[in-house]
Each structure stands twice: as structure tokens, then as C-alpha cells.
Design a protein around this motif. Structure first.
Motif, PDB file in Angstrom:
ATOM      1  N   UNK A  28       0.799  -1.225   0.000  1.00  0.00           N
ATOM      2  CA  UNK A  28       0.000   0.000   0.000  1.00  0.00           C
ATOM      3  C   UNK A  28       0.830   1.272   0.000  1.00  0.00           C
ATOM      4  N   UNK A  29       2.087   1.169  -0.394  1.00  0.00           N
ATOM      5  CA  UNK A  29       2.988   2.322  -0.429  1.00  0.00           C
ATOM      6  C   UNK A  29       3.806   2.289  -1.705  1.00  0.00           C
ATOM      7  N   UNK A  30       4.305   3.450  -2.121  1.00  0.00           N
ATOM      8  CA  UNK A  30       5.178   3.485  -3.293  1.00  0.00           C
ATOM      9  C   UNK A  30       6.550   2.939  -2.920  1.00  0.00           C
ATOM     10  N   UNK A  31       7.266   2.437  -3.907  1.00  0.00           N
ATOM     11  CA  UNK A  31       8.605   1.905  -3.645  1.00  0.00           C
ATOM     12  C   UNK A  31       9.531   2.972  -3.080  1.00  0.00           C
ATOM     13  N   UNK A  33       8.829   5.358  -1.102  1.00  0.00           N
ATOM     14  CA  UNK A  33       8.566   5.615   0.314  1.00  0.00           C
ATOM     15  C   UNK A  33       9.002   4.446   1.200  1.00  0.00           C
ATOM     16  N   UNK A  34       9.264   3.286   0.606  1.00  0.00           N
ATOM     17  CA  UNK A  34       9.672   2.104   1.367  1.00  0.00           C
ATOM     18  C   UNK A  34      11.189   1.933   1.333  1.00  0.00           C
ATOM     19  N   UNK A  54      17.471  -4.376  -2.184  1.00  0.00           N
ATOM     20  CA  UNK A  54      16.937  -3.076  -1.802  1.00  0.00           C
ATOM     21  C   UNK A  54      17.484  -2.654  -0.442  1.00  0.00           C
ATOM     22  N   UNK A  55      17.481  -1.368  -0.199  1.00  0.00           N
ATOM     23  CA  UNK A  55      17.850  -0.814   1.101  1.00  0.00           C
ATOM     24  C   UNK A  55      16.737   0.096   1.565  1.00  0.00           C
ATOM     25  N   UNK A  56      16.457   0.019   2.866  1.00  0.00           N
ATOM     26  CA  UNK A  56      15.408   0.905   3.401  1.00  0.00           C
ATOM     27  C   UNK A  56      16.012   2.085   4.079  1.00  0.00           C
TER      28      UNK A  56
END
Length: 56
Positions: A28-31, A33-34, A54-56
Motif C-alpha cells: 500500500x505504499x510506493x517503492x 517511500x519504502x 533493496x535498502x530501506x
């Protein structure tokens, strides 16, 4: 067991746009924003899915 591993390693990927849309829909979020960064293509694929770095 080795035969299964080699089959999973050779599984074809599916379109990156489809994978990213699934992530966005499920979370429910854009990539953006994650994750601060995410690979544009998968680094691995199996019969169950594919893996992006990926890295947050």
C-alpha cells in the motif's frame, strides 16, 4: 535436492514492472517511500518469485 536447486536457479523472471506493482499493491505504499534504493532487475529468481536487492 541439487536438481531442485538448479531448476529454481534457472526459472525465468517476470516483468519488473509487474513485480514492482505487486509490491506497491501488497504494501500500500510506493517503492520510493519504502526503499532508499532497489535494483532495477532481479538478482535471483525461483519458481516462487524473484529477488531484488533493496535498502530501506
Amino acid at each position: 535436492m541439487y536438481a531442485l536447486n538448479s531448476e529454481q536457479d534457472a526459472s525465468p523472471t517476470f516483468p519488473d514492472a509487474e513485480a514492482f506493482a505487486c509490491i506497491k499493491k501488497e504494501l500500500g505504499l510506493s517503492l520510493d517511500s519504502i526503499y532508499s534504493s532497489i535494483s532495477l532487475s532481479p538478482i535471483a529468481a525461483t519458481s516462487l518469485g524473484q529477488v531484488y536487492k533493496a535498502q530501506s
